[in-house]
Design a protein around this motif. Structure first.
Motif, PDB file in Angstrom:
ATOM      1  N   GLU A 458       8.435   5.906  -8.852  1.00 36.94           N
ATOM      2  CA  GLU A 458       7.088   6.446  -9.053  1.00 36.94           C
ATOM      3  C   GLU A 458       6.281   6.392  -7.762  1.00 36.94           C
ATOM      4  O   GLU A 458       5.608   7.365  -7.392  1.00 36.94           O
ATOM      5  CB  GLU A 458       6.386   5.647 -10.152  1.00 36.94           C
ATOM      6  CG  GLU A 458       5.026   6.192 -10.541  1.00 36.94           C
ATOM      7  CD  GLU A 458       4.393   5.410 -11.683  1.00 36.94           C
ATOM      8  OE1 GLU A 458       3.203   5.667 -11.977  1.00 36.94           O
ATOM      9  OE2 GLU A 458       5.081   4.537 -12.260  1.00 36.94           O
ATOM     10  N   ASP A 461       7.674   8.996  -5.184  1.00 36.25           N
ATOM     11  CA  ASP A 461       7.315  10.377  -5.519  1.00 36.25           C
ATOM     12  C   ASP A 461       5.859  10.668  -5.172  1.00 36.25           C
ATOM     13  O   ASP A 461       5.537  11.732  -4.610  1.00 36.25           O
ATOM     14  CB  ASP A 461       7.545  10.625  -7.011  1.00 36.25           C
ATOM     15  CG  ASP A 461       9.031  10.649  -7.367  1.00 36.25           C
ATOM     16  OD1 ASP A 461       9.846  10.782  -6.442  1.00 36.25           O
ATOM     17  OD2 ASP A 461       9.342  10.507  -8.566  1.00 36.25           O
ATOM     18  N   THR A 464       5.416  10.859  -1.380  1.00 37.29           N
ATOM     19  CA  THR A 464       5.931  12.122  -0.846  1.00 37.29           C
ATOM     20  C   THR A 464       4.993  13.285  -1.161  1.00 37.29           C
ATOM     21  O   THR A 464       4.775  14.168  -0.326  1.00 37.29           O
ATOM     22  CB  THR A 464       7.322  12.409  -1.430  1.00 37.29           C
ATOM     23  OG1 THR A 464       8.196  11.315  -1.125  1.00 37.29           O
ATOM     24  CG2 THR A 464       7.890  13.695  -0.870  1.00 37.29           C
TER      25      THR A 464
END
Length: 512
Positions: A458, A461, A464
Motif C-alpha cells: 500500500e 503504490d 509511486t
C-alpha cells in the motif's frame, strides 16, 4: 454680528490665520461646524484677518487626537515657515481639545512656532494670569467630557436595563421601535427592542446546532445558503457573540433575559468545546489544502514546536514553527530539505519498521518486559480506587451546585479540577490495561508476513502514484511522531495489528 473677543495685538489686520472647527456628532450638533465656519469667516472679514485655510473634523471626540485627521493636518501645516500662519482661530478651547495633556502639548507646539491661538468665546484676560485662566478652562473642558461620558453611559445602561436596545441588533434579530412614554411636551419617546427576525432567526439556531455537533464553518455556510453571511470568516465572531444567549451588554455590565435567546447555555458550552479543539496537525484546514508528507507528524527536536513546510522556489524544506514565526526563539533550528528527509522516512518505514525480523524482535522484547504483570495489575487497581473517590467527589460537587449552598464559581472551579483528575485516571487505566493485554500478544508467522506485505504494498503504490495526502494518512498508522533536526531524524512508530493477535483484542505497540 454677536460680540466676540477682539483679536489680540499679536494679530493685527492683514495677519494670515487658519481656522479649526470640530463637533462631537449627534443629532444636536448637525449644524455645529457649519455655524462655527460662518461665524469665523464673518469675524475675520470684520477684523481684516486673511483666512487662508479651514480645517474641520466632523463627529470627532475632543478627548483624543486619534481619528482627527484635519487636526493633525493643521498641526503639520504649521511646520513650514513659508506657509505658517500668524494665528489660529477657534470657536472655543473645547473645540481644540477636551484632554488637558493634549491641549498643553499641541498649544505649546503651535506657540513655539509663533502661532497665536485665539478663541472667539473664551474670555482670557491680558497679563501674566492669562495662561492660568486658560489652564482652568482646559481642566473644566476635560471634566465636562467626563461628565458627559458618565451621563451617556448611565442613560444607555438605564435603557438596556428596561429591555430596550440602542445598538445594532446581531444577525438574526431586528430592531422594532416601541414607545416608552412621552416627553414633557407630549411627544412620544421611542426606543427599540430586539425581536427575532422571522426569516433569519431559524437559520441562526440551525448554525448554532450544527456547530455544537462539530460542523465546519464551510458546512454551516452552505446549510444557511449565505443568507446570514457572505464571507465564511464572519462565523468566528458570530460564535463568540453572547447576545444569542439573550444577554445584552452595556460597557462592562451584562443584562440577562434582555431579549429572546436563540440558544441555550448547553448549546453555548457545546460550541465552546468545539471551538477549543485544536485545528492543527494533519486534519487542519491548511494541511488539507496544501498537503506535505510530514506536516502534522513532525516536530522540532530542539523546542517541540510543529514543523512547517515551505515550497521554496526549487528547494522545498521544513523549518521549526517557532523559528519560522519568531526567529531567534529557537536559534538552533535550521532548514531541512523536504525531499531528502521524506525519502529517508519512507525508506526507514519500508526497509526497517515493516520488516518481519524487526517486528519479531520487537515482539519478543515486549514480552520479556511485560512478563511480570503483578505490578501492573496493582497499579490498575490503585487507579480504579482513586477513580471511584473522584467520581464520588464529582457527584457531591454537582449536588452543591444544584442546591446553591456554596459560591457557584468556587464549585465550578473545583468541579473542573475533579473532571481533569477523572480524565487523567481514565487515561492511565487504559494505558495500563493496554500494557497488560500486550503481554499476551501472539501473532502467527503467516499472519505477520501477510500483514507486512499488504502494508508495504500500500505504501509503495501510494508513493509511486505521488498521492501525498493519501500517503501521509497511511503513514499515520505506523508513525506517531517524527523529531526532526538538521543532522538526525527520530521516528516514533506503532503497529495497527487489529485482528491478528490472540486473544483477539485491538491494541497497538511500538517504539522509537
Amino acid at each position: 454680528m454677536p460680540e466676540y473677543n477682539p483679536p489680540p495685538v499679536d494679530l493685527p489686520p492683514g495677519s494670515l490665520v487658519f481656522a479649526y472647527l470640530r463637533d462631537s456628532g449627534g443629532p444636536t450638533q448637525e449644524g455645529s461646524t457649519a455655524q462655527q465656519e460662518r461665524e469665523i469667516v464673518a469675524y475675520c472679514r470684520v477684523h481684516g484677518l486673511a483666512l487662508t485655510h479651514i480645517f474641520s473634523d466632523v463627529a470627532r471626540s475632543g478627548g483624543k487626537v486619534d481619528g482627527r485627521a484635519q487636526f493633525m493636518a493643521m498641526i503639520d501645516a504649521t511646520k513650514d515657515p513659508a506657509t505658517r500662519p500668524q494665528g489660529l482661530i477657534i470657536w472655543n478651547f473645547a473645540r481644540f481639545s477636551r484632554d488637558v495633556d493634549d491641549s498643553d502639548y499641541y498649544k505649546s507646539m503651535l506657540r513655539k512656532r509663533g502661532v497665536v491661538i485665539h478663541s472667539l468665546t473664551d474670555m482670557i484676560p491680558d497679563g501674566p494670569y492669562a495662561r492660568l485662566v486658560e489652564k482652568v478652562i482646559d481642566i473644566a473642558n476635560e471634566e465636562k467630557r467626563r461628565q458627559n461620558s458618565r451621563d451617556v453611559k448611565r442613560g444607555l445602561a438605564a435603557l438596556v436595563r428596561e429591555g430596550f436596545s440602542p445598538g445594532i441588533p446581531p444577525r438574526g434579530y431586528k430592531a422594532v421601535q416601541v414607545s416608552r412614554g412621552e416627553t414633557r411636551d407630549g411627544k412620544a419617546r421611542m426606543a427599540s427592542r430586539w425581536e427575532p427576525d422571522p426569516e433569519l432567526f431559524p437559520l441562526v439556531q440551525l448554525a448554532w446546532r450544527m456547530r455544537a455537533e462539530g460542523a465546519s464553518y464551510k458546512q454551516i455556510q452552505e446549510a444557511t445558503g449565505g443568507k446570514l453571511y457572505r464571507s465564511i470568516n464572519c462565523w468566528v465572531d458570530f460564535f463568540r457573540n453572547r447576545s444569542y444567549l439573550g444577554i445584552a451588554r452595556c460597557g462592562e455590565l451584562e443584562f440577562h433575559n434582555h431579549h429572546p435567546p436563540a440558544i441555550t447555555p448547553e448549546t453555548w458550552e457545546a460550541v465552546k468545546r468545539v471551538e477549543r479543539k485544536p485545528r492543527t496537525g494533519i486534519n487542519s484546514p491548511r494541511s488539507k489544502a496544501y498537503p506535505s508528507l510530514l506536516a502534522g507528524l513532525s516536530i522540532c527536536s530542539h523546542c517541540g514546536a510543529a514543523m512547517v513546510h515551505h515550497k521554496g522556489h526549487n528547494w522545498p524544506y521544513y523549518i521549526c514553527g517557532t523559528k519560522d514565526r519568531k526567529g531567534n526563539l529557537c536559534p538552533n533550528a535550521r532548514r531541512i530539505g523536504a525531499r531528502k528527509v521524506e525519502t529517508l522516512v519512507i525508506e526507514t518505514v519500508l526497509n526497517r519498521i515493516l520488516t518481519p525480523a524487526f517486528v519479531k524482535d520487537l515482539l519478543e522484547e515486549t514480552r520479556l518486559q511485560l512478563q511480570d504483570t503483578i505490578i501492573i495489575e496493582r497499579e490498575i487497581e490503585t487507579r480504579r480506587e482513586a477513580l471511584k473517590i473522584t467520581q464520588r467527589g464529582i457527584m457531591r460537587l454537582l449536588d452543591l451546585l444544584e442546591s446553591g449552598q456554596l459560591d457557584t464559581q468556587d464549585v465550578k472551579d473545583r468541579l473542573k479540577q475533579r473532571e481533569g483528575e477523572k480524565a487523567r485516571l481514565l487515561y492511565e487505566i487504559n494505558q495500563l490495561e493496554a500494557r497488560l493485554q500486550s503481554s499476551q500478544i501472539e501473532i502467527t508467522p503467516e499472519a505477520l508476513a501477510l500483514a507486512l506485505s499488504v502494508w508495504r504494498g500500500e505504501l509503495e503504490d501510494l508513493h509511486t502514484a505521488g498521492d501525498v495526502a493519501a500517503l501521509r494518512r497511511t503513514l499515520t498508522r505506523f508513525i506517531t511522531k517524527i523529531e526532526l533536526d538538521y543532522t538526525h531524524v527520530r521516528i516514533c512508530y506503532t503497529y495497527p495489528i487489529d485482528g491478528l493477535i490472540t486473544p483477539k483484542t485491538s491494541q497497538n505497540f511500538g517504539g522509537t
